[in-house]
Write a protein that holds these residues in place. Structure first.
Motif, PDB file in Angstrom:
ATOM      1  N   HIS A   1       8.632  -5.732   0.855  1.00 51.65           N
ATOM      2  CA  HIS A   1       7.379  -6.284  -0.395  1.00 51.65           C
ATOM      3  C   HIS A   1       8.549  -5.633  -1.983  1.00 51.65           C
ATOM      4  O   HIS A   1       9.625  -4.931  -1.022  1.00 51.65           O
ATOM      5  CB  HIS A   1       6.411  -5.217  -0.398  1.00 51.65           C
ATOM      6  N   CYS A   2       7.736  -6.317  -2.866  1.00 57.62           N
ATOM      7  CA  CYS A   2       8.894  -5.725  -4.120  1.00 57.62           C
ATOM      8  C   CYS A   2       7.987  -4.733  -4.933  1.00 57.62           C
ATOM      9  O   CYS A   2       7.257  -5.761  -5.917  1.00 57.62           O
ATOM     10  CB  CYS A   2       9.728  -7.207  -4.934  1.00 57.62           C
ATOM     11  N   ASP A   3       8.413  -3.389  -4.813  1.00 58.82           N
ATOM     12  CA  ASP A   3       7.522  -2.916  -6.495  1.00 58.82           C
ATOM     13  C   ASP A   3       7.846  -2.622  -7.441  1.00 58.82           C
ATOM     14  O   ASP A   3       8.643  -1.179  -7.469  1.00 58.82           O
ATOM     15  CB  ASP A   3       6.741  -2.051  -5.658  1.00 58.82           C
TER      16      ASP A   3
ATOM     17  N   ASN B   1       8.054  -8.081 -14.993  1.00 61.56           N
ATOM     18  CA  ASN B   1       8.041  -7.635 -14.225  1.00 61.56           C
ATOM     19  C   ASN B   1       8.633  -8.987 -13.092  1.00 61.56           C
ATOM     20  O   ASN B   1       8.706  -8.422 -12.082  1.00 61.56           O
ATOM     21  CB  ASN B   1       6.607  -7.339 -13.684  1.00 61.56           C
TER      22      ASN B   1
ATOM     23  N   ARG C   1      12.105  -9.121 -10.403  1.00 60.28           N
ATOM     24  CA  ARG C   1      11.144  -9.131  -8.804  1.00 60.28           C
ATOM     25  C   ARG C   1      12.023 -10.104  -9.032  1.00 60.28           C
ATOM     26  O   ARG C   1      12.485 -10.564  -7.497  1.00 60.28           O
ATOM     27  CB  ARG C   1       9.432  -9.231  -8.528  1.00 60.28           C
TER      28      ARG C   1
ATOM     29  N   LYS D   1      -1.712  -3.590  -7.371  1.00 54.91           N
ATOM     30  CA  LYS D   1      -2.760  -2.397  -6.866  1.00 54.91           C
ATOM     31  C   LYS D   1      -2.257  -1.034  -7.541  1.00 54.91           C
ATOM     32  O   LYS D   1      -0.874  -0.997  -8.004  1.00 54.91           O
ATOM     33  CB  LYS D   1      -1.379  -2.258  -5.789  1.00 54.91           C
TER      34      LYS D   1
ATOM     35  N   ARG E   1      -0.032  -1.233 -10.362  1.00 52.74           N
ATOM     36  CA  ARG E   1       1.545  -1.806 -10.327  1.00 52.74           C
ATOM     37  C   ARG E   1       1.545  -3.604  -9.854  1.00 52.74           C
ATOM     38  O   ARG E   1       0.478  -4.149  -8.901  1.00 52.74           O
ATOM     39  CB  ARG E   1       2.168  -0.984  -9.479  1.00 52.74           C
ATOM     40  N   ARG E   2       2.031  -4.076  -9.944  1.00 46.12           N
ATOM     41  CA  ARG E   2       2.131  -5.724 -10.194  1.00 46.12           C
ATOM     42  C   ARG E   2       3.466  -5.961  -9.656  1.00 46.12           C
ATOM     43  O   ARG E   2       4.000  -5.675  -9.382  1.00 46.12           O
ATOM     44  CB  ARG E   2       2.447  -6.642 -11.042  1.00 46.12           C
ATOM     45  N   HIS E   3       3.310  -5.906  -7.490  1.00 45.94           N
ATOM     46  CA  HIS E   3       3.913  -6.207  -6.839  1.00 45.94           C
ATOM     47  C   HIS E   3       4.037  -7.544  -5.948  1.00 45.94           C
ATOM     48  O   HIS E   3       3.020  -7.793  -5.432  1.00 45.94           O
ATOM     49  CB  HIS E   3       4.011  -4.599  -6.098  1.00 45.94           C
ATOM     50  N   GLU E   4       4.561  -7.825  -4.703  1.00 46.96           N
ATOM     51  CA  GLU E   4       4.900  -8.831  -4.698  1.00 46.96           C
ATOM     52  C   GLU E   4       5.789  -8.791  -2.733  1.00 46.96           C
ATOM     53  O   GLU E   4       6.148  -7.859  -2.492  1.00 46.96           O
ATOM     54  CB  GLU E   4       5.965 -10.002  -5.054  1.00 46.96           C
ATOM     55  N   HIS E   5       4.707  -9.416  -2.139  1.00 43.18           N
ATOM     56  CA  HIS E   5       5.158  -9.389  -0.193  1.00 43.18           C
ATOM     57  C   HIS E   5       5.743 -10.560  -0.387  1.00 43.18           C
ATOM     58  O   HIS E   5       5.204 -12.187  -0.460  1.00 43.18           O
ATOM     59  CB  HIS E   5       3.860  -8.865   0.531  1.00 43.18           C
TER      60      HIS E   5
ATOM     61  N   SER F   1      17.878  -2.109  -5.249  1.00 39.15           N
ATOM     62  CA  SER F   1      17.106  -1.505  -5.939  1.00 39.15           C
ATOM     63  C   SER F   1      17.994  -0.707  -6.634  1.00 39.15           C
ATOM     64  O   SER F   1      17.563  -0.947  -8.161  1.00 39.15           O
ATOM     65  CB  SER F   1      15.706  -0.555  -5.415  1.00 39.15           C
TER      66      SER F   1
END
Length: 389
Positions: free
Chosen positions: A38-40, A48, A52, A77, A80-84, A110
């Motif tokens: 995942h990218c956070d 954002n 990503r 979450k 924070r908006r992140h992608e799996h 990163s």
């Protein structure tokens, strides 16, 4: 949650897409055919989506995943908006993507994103290795930025809990830091092994002998290796680690109960075996009276719970056969009859076994058919350009 457009997959739902990824990887020689990551991005990064997108481009280039199928989702979450994403790791040729040193390689991606978006570098224990690799890749600007920020000279960060310790803490409900504080206080309040044990017990803990050395047992019964617990506690709360050799030296003079294992007091002692169970082959006689037909109760040494011999030789098959031959003729006959008597459930078990074998053969045949079909359709697409599977 938002499902991102998948690549190289035809299924509509996320669950089916993951299953399709696994199916596409059947030709690879690996038991881990898919890879979840995942990218956070930092909340301070305003764009954002751009962060990503840039991280995924660097990640795919680093691991040579540009053409590999994947599926994923984006969600919010804790603000924070992140992608799996889940990638398939088996290539069309059957080779598996190399994930060696994946942690520092992902951190390198990163650091580049943080540099390009004007963020300070996140502390990392791999900072020096990442800087060297960045220079090899021609990104000296990012490496110089890491050096200027002091990331390569800073003390390596240590996580307060490992994943296993975190799961154990959630399972027992006991905060590991509380156990560490109490153990360190007991260590400082004592001067030898016996004093350490007494100080631990005064704080609701205990010291036992474990498989790898003395362990501290908390109120839930969970065991923590004493050398590791004292070392982690001293480093976390005092800034300087008490090395394992020091802990072992203090505890070496302490004699655990029964000489070897403090946990042995919960075990059955010779001569304390209870009455034989109603259906035990030994009959109604007590386990310690020298009689019965229990498999582990023939003759042997009377001071053992199982009435078998002790030492290296008495545990071997020769000694067991001698004990069987030493039985009276009547007991041998009864034992032979019990061991060779017809079991009325045998037919049912054999029938179940045949059904299992038939199901296994059917599954193997279906898997072979699907593999042949996948290879036969490889490279063909439907009218929308999606690969046929």
């Amino acid at each position: 949650m938002e499902v991102v457009p998948a690549r190289g997959l035809g299924s509509a739902t996320l669950v089916d897409q993951v299953r399709e990824l696994v199916a596409l990887s059947l030709g690879g020689r690996t038991d881990r055919p898919i890879y979840h990551v995942h990218c956070d991005p930092e909340p301070a990064i305003r764009d954002n989506a751009a962060a990503r997108s840039r991280w995924w481009a660097l990640f795919e280039a680093e691991f040579d995943l540009t053409g590999q199928p994947y599926c994923g989702a984006v969600h919010l979450k804790e603000g924070r908006r992140h992608e799996h994403r889940v990638y398939g790791l088996v290539r069309p040729s059957g080779r598996v993507v190399d994930l060696a040193w994946d942690y520092p390689r992902r951190e390198k991606c990163s650091r580049i994103v943080e540099f390009e978006f004007g963020m300070p570098p996140v502390p990392s224990k791999h900072a020096r290795a990442i800087a060297r690799r960045l220079r090899q890749d021609g990104r000296s600007d990012v490496a110089d930025w890491l050096v200027a920020a002091g990331a390569t000279e800073a003390e390596r960060p240590i996580a307060p809990l490992t994943p296993a310790e975190r799961l154990g803490q959630e399972r027992t409900g006991i905060d590991l830091d509380d156990v560490r504080r109490a153990t360190l206080a007991a260590w400082r309040a004592s001067e030898d092994g016996s004093g350490f044990v007494a100080a631990l017990r005064a704080r609701g803990l205990d010291l036992r002998q474990g498989r790898k050395g003395p362990v501290v047992v908390d109120a839930s019964g969970a065991a923590h290796l004493a050398t590791r617990l004292v070392g982690a506690a001293s480093r976390r709360f005092e800034g300087r680690r008490i090395v394992a050799a020091t802990v072992k030296a203090r505890l070496s003079s302490h004699e655990f109960e029964d000489g070897t294992d403090a946990g042995s007091r919960s075990r059955a002692k010779p001569g304390e075996a209870g009455a034989v169970a109603p259906r035990d082959p030994g009959g109604s006689r007590a386990a310690g009276d020298g009689g019965g037909l229990g498999v582990r109760r023939f003759g042997g040494c009377p001071d053992r719970v199982d009435r078998g011999g002790g030492g290296r030789d008495p545990r071997g098959p020769g000694a067991a056969l001698r004990r069987l031959r030493a039985l009276p003729a009547v007991r041998r006959a009864v034992l032979r009859r019990r061991l060779t008597a017809f079991d009325p459930t045998l037919d049912r078990h054999l029938a179940a076994l045949e059904r299992v074998r038939a199901a296994a053969e059917r599954i193997e045949a279906e898997a072979a058919y699907e593999r042949e079909r996948a290879w036969a359709l490889w490279g063909f697409t439907d009218i929308w350009g999606l690969p046929l599977t």
